[in-house]
Enzyme design. Structure first.
Site, PDB file in Angstrom:
ATOM      1  N   HIS A  38       7.819  -8.806   9.172  1.00 31.01           N
ATOM      2  CA  HIS A  38       7.121  -7.593   8.731  1.00 31.01           C
ATOM      3  C   HIS A  38       6.679  -7.754   7.289  1.00 31.01           C
ATOM      4  O   HIS A  38       7.471  -8.057   6.416  1.00 31.01           O
ATOM      5  CB  HIS A  38       8.032  -6.366   8.868  1.00 31.01           C
ATOM      6  CG  HIS A  38       8.030  -5.794  10.254  1.00 31.01           C
ATOM      7  ND1 HIS A  38       8.406  -4.515  10.545  1.00 31.01           N
ATOM      8  CD2 HIS A  38       7.675  -6.359  11.437  1.00 31.01           C
ATOM      9  CE1 HIS A  38       8.279  -4.296  11.844  1.00 31.01           C
ATOM     10  NE2 HIS A  38       7.856  -5.406  12.402  1.00 31.01           N
TER      11      HIS A  38
ATOM     12  N   TYR B   9       9.052   5.194   7.207  1.00 27.48           N
ATOM     13  CA  TYR B   9      10.046   6.026   6.529  1.00 27.48           C
ATOM     14  C   TYR B   9       9.368   7.355   6.196  1.00 27.48           C
ATOM     15  O   TYR B   9       8.420   7.374   5.405  1.00 27.48           O
ATOM     16  CB  TYR B   9      10.517   5.366   5.235  1.00 27.48           C
ATOM     17  CG  TYR B   9      11.391   4.142   5.428  1.00 27.48           C
ATOM     18  CD1 TYR B   9      10.840   2.884   5.669  1.00 27.48           C
ATOM     19  CD2 TYR B   9      12.777   4.244   5.346  1.00 27.48           C
ATOM     20  CE1 TYR B   9      11.659   1.763   5.832  1.00 27.48           C
ATOM     21  CE2 TYR B   9      13.602   3.132   5.501  1.00 27.48           C
ATOM     22  CZ  TYR B   9      13.033   1.898   5.750  1.00 27.48           C
ATOM     23  OH  TYR B   9      13.849   0.787   5.907  1.00 27.48           O
TER      24      TYR B   9
ATOM     25  N   TYR C 293      13.335  -4.167  -1.658  1.00 25.81           N
ATOM     26  CA  TYR C 293      13.387  -4.140  -0.196  1.00 25.81           C
ATOM     27  C   TYR C 293      13.448  -5.563   0.370  1.00 25.81           C
ATOM     28  O   TYR C 293      14.199  -5.839   1.307  1.00 25.81           O
ATOM     29  CB  TYR C 293      12.178  -3.385   0.362  1.00 25.81           C
ATOM     30  CG  TYR C 293      12.361  -2.928   1.799  1.00 25.81           C
ATOM     31  CD1 TYR C 293      12.692  -1.609   2.093  1.00 25.81           C
ATOM     32  CD2 TYR C 293      12.200  -3.817   2.857  1.00 25.81           C
ATOM     33  CE1 TYR C 293      12.876  -1.184   3.410  1.00 25.81           C
ATOM     34  CE2 TYR C 293      12.378  -3.406   4.173  1.00 25.81           C
ATOM     35  CZ  TYR C 293      12.718  -2.091   4.443  1.00 25.81           C
ATOM     36  OH  TYR C 293      12.900  -1.681   5.738  1.00 25.81           O
TER      37      TYR C 293
ATOM     38  N   LYS D 184      20.410  -2.511   3.591  1.00 27.63           N
ATOM     39  CA  LYS D 184      20.981  -3.578   2.761  1.00 27.63           C
ATOM     40  C   LYS D 184      22.352  -4.068   3.214  1.00 27.63           C
ATOM     41  O   LYS D 184      22.811  -5.121   2.762  1.00 27.63           O
ATOM     42  CB  LYS D 184      21.101  -3.081   1.306  1.00 27.63           C
ATOM     43  CG  LYS D 184      19.772  -2.977   0.598  1.00 27.63           C
ATOM     44  CD  LYS D 184      19.193  -4.354   0.348  1.00 27.63           C
ATOM     45  CE  LYS D 184      17.772  -4.309  -0.131  1.00 27.63           C
ATOM     46  NZ  LYS D 184      16.904  -5.296   0.501  1.00 27.63           N
TER      47      LYS D 184
ATOM     48  N   PRO E  21      22.394   3.634   4.929  1.00 24.25           N
ATOM     49  CA  PRO E  21      21.529   2.691   5.646  1.00 24.25           C
ATOM     50  C   PRO E  21      20.052   2.682   5.220  1.00 24.25           C
ATOM     51  O   PRO E  21      19.322   1.772   5.601  1.00 24.25           O
ATOM     52  CB  PRO E  21      21.653   3.129   7.105  1.00 24.25           C
ATOM     53  CG  PRO E  21      22.097   4.540   7.060  1.00 24.25           C
ATOM     54  CD  PRO E  21      22.915   4.694   5.824  1.00 24.25           C
TER      55      PRO E  21
HETATM   56  C1  PHB Z   1      17.262  -0.137  11.883  1.00 19.31           C
HETATM   57  O1  PHB Z   1      16.376  -0.726  12.508  1.00 19.31           O
HETATM   58  O2  PHB Z   1      18.338   0.179  12.410  1.00 19.31           O
HETATM   59  C2  PHB Z   1      17.041   0.207  10.457  1.00 19.31           C
HETATM   60  C3  PHB Z   1      15.918  -0.245   9.828  1.00 19.31           C
HETATM   61  C4  PHB Z   1      15.699   0.078   8.504  1.00 19.31           C
HETATM   62  C5  PHB Z   1      16.605   0.857   7.820  1.00 19.31           C
HETATM   63  C6  PHB Z   1      17.748   1.291   8.446  1.00 19.31           C
HETATM   64  C7  PHB Z   1      17.985   0.967   9.777  1.00 19.31           C
HETATM   65  O3  PHB Z   1      16.354   1.183   6.535  1.00 19.31           O
END
Ligand code: PHB
Ligand code: APR
Length: 409
Positions: free
Chosen positions: A72, A201, A403, A315, A311
């Site tokens: 990605h 997000y 990130y 990280k 989450p």
């Molecule tokens: C996930 O795919 O579970 C996931 C992805 C990004 C995040 C948190 C969880 O920031």
């Protein structure tokens, strides 16, 4: 039983450490309290930083990851019905991330360990670490109904937040830093291709939402076969909703979940959310936590045993990888040169990176979630931060750098 490194826990930290030590020719025993099926089913975040990908590949654990993982090059930030893409390679000089679930990393490492590595005992529960301050630390454990002792040169506690290893550090020798949040994430796995080809997000007045994805279940393939990556259309949806702390996942019907996701992902254009059968539903609590130092005598803490991040930003796994790489390097250095200098620096080395991830995960959480007691002033500030992030290259580059990940060590 006797070994060089006793590893408690077969999550990503313990499993990768066992692999790294095997590659370095250092023997280790892994004790895991759960059974194999449980460990392989546990759903957790799925974003691998470039550094994590490189480590897994170099450890010979990258075959399926390279085939099934999706690279990605950005994420989408969504707020006030607007969409903004953060372009990682353009902002970081070429860095990106790989979407590959933690569950899959664990499956790959377990298969390798059982085929090639030293002992990995499932349903072997560590009861206590003893003699951490001596030259011969021990792990007392229970396996097949019997109590036993694993004698080691070093013990690495990779037993997660609820494990026993951290308890062996006397209270007077440790300091704990902690923050809890008044909300959690309701996570679902849905049998429908993701509604967008990158992660989304979303900040919304009703709360945060995240759109992510998981690879379809695929077995291991013979290395000589042609390697081709899978299209995003073959992936399934992984979605999250911010919910009040203590929410019971079963209190939400599938229809309520889809309706709420739809509202929080709303845009001004014709973007639509694809619905499908929900196959898994659970709630995760959110916490920031750091235990300092990460070492006491010959006991080392790694991964969630030493630190937790919320989450947002994914990280957790990447931090665990940094810790065990640092330990494996330090022990190899000690064996090759006789110098304990890197082992002595373990805690300090890891904590520098840990605190950067703590800062980033906290900032992302506060930027995107709506606290139950948020004031109109705080709402406006949140929107102003998002405006800043989406209109300043410097602000955006700061997010992109964090990130895609900070260097190990
Ligand atoms: C996930 O795919 O579970 C996931 C992805 C990004 C995040 C948190 C969880 O920031
Ligand atoms: N004895 C043996 N094993 C134990 C014990 C014990 N007393 N207590 C816990 N364990 C095992 C757990 O069953 C689990 O398999 O230790 C393992 C810890 O694994 P994780 O919780 O996955 O922690 P870690 O390997 O540090 O990985 C960090 O996991 O929680 C996520 O988001 C987090 O991605 C991060 C990653």
């Amino acid at each position: 039983m006797r070994t060089t490194v006793g590893i408690i826990g077969a999550g990503p930290a313990g499993l990768l450490l066992a692999r790294l030590l095997h590659v370095a020719g250092i023997d280790a025993v892994v004790l895991e309290s759960r059974d194999r099926a449980y460990v392989e089913r546990r759903q957790r975040a799925g974003i691998l930083e470039q550094g994590t990908v490189d480590v897994l590949r170099a450890a010979g654990a990258g075959e399926r990851m390279d085939r099934v993982g999706l690279r990605h090059d950005g994420i989408e930030l969504r707020y006030a019905r607007r969409r903004h893409r953060v372009d990682f390679p353009a902002l970081t000089g070429g860095k990106s991330v790989l979407v590959y679930a933690q569950t899959e990393v664990c499956k790959d490492l377990i298969a390798l360990q059982l085929e090639q590595g030293g002992p990995l005992l499932f349903e072997a529960e560590a009861l206590a670490v003893e003699g951490a301050e001596s030259d011969r630390p021990r792990v007392r454990f229970r396996h097949e109904g019997r109590e036993d002792v694993l004698e080691c040169d070093y013990v690495v506690g990779c037993d997660g937040f609820w494990g026993v290893a951290r308890k062996a550090v006397p209270a007077g020798a440790a300091r704990v830093f902690e923050r809890t949040y008044p909300f959690g994430w309701l996570g679902v796995l849905a049998d429908v291709p993701p509604s967008h080809d990158e992660l989304v997000y979303a900040r919304h007045d009703r709360g945060f939402a995240l759109l992510s994805m998981r690879p379809p279940s695929v077995g291991r393939r013979h290395p000589s076969e042609e390697v081709a990556s899978l299209p995003v259309e073959s992936f399934v949806s992984r979605l999250y909703l911010q919910v009040p702390e203590g929410t019971d996942a079963e209190a939400w019907s599938d229809e309520q979940i889809w309706d709420e996701l739809e509202r929080r992902f709303e845009t001004d254009d014709d973007w639509t959310l694809r619905r499908g059968p929900i196959t898994r539903k659970s709630v995760t609590a959110m916490r920031s936590f750091v235990h300092e130092p990460m070492r006491h005598g010959r006991l080392f803490l790694a991964g969630d045993a030493a630190h937790i991040v919320p989450p947002t930003g994914a990280k957790g796994l990447n931090l665990a990888v940094g810790d065990v790489v640092t330990f494996a390097r330090a022990l190899t250095h000690q064996r090759e040169t006789g110098s304990a200098e890197l082992l002595d620096a373990y805690s300090e080395t890891c904590l520098r990176r840990v605190w950067q991830a703590e800062r980033f995960s906290y900032d992302m959480t506060v930027l995107l979630h709506r606290a139950p007691d948020a004031t109109p002033f705080e709402d406006r500030l949140q929107l102003a931060r998002l405006e800043r992030l989406t209109s300043s290259r410097a602000a955006e580059a700061d997010l992109a750098e964090a990130y895609t990940g900070f260097a190990f060590g």
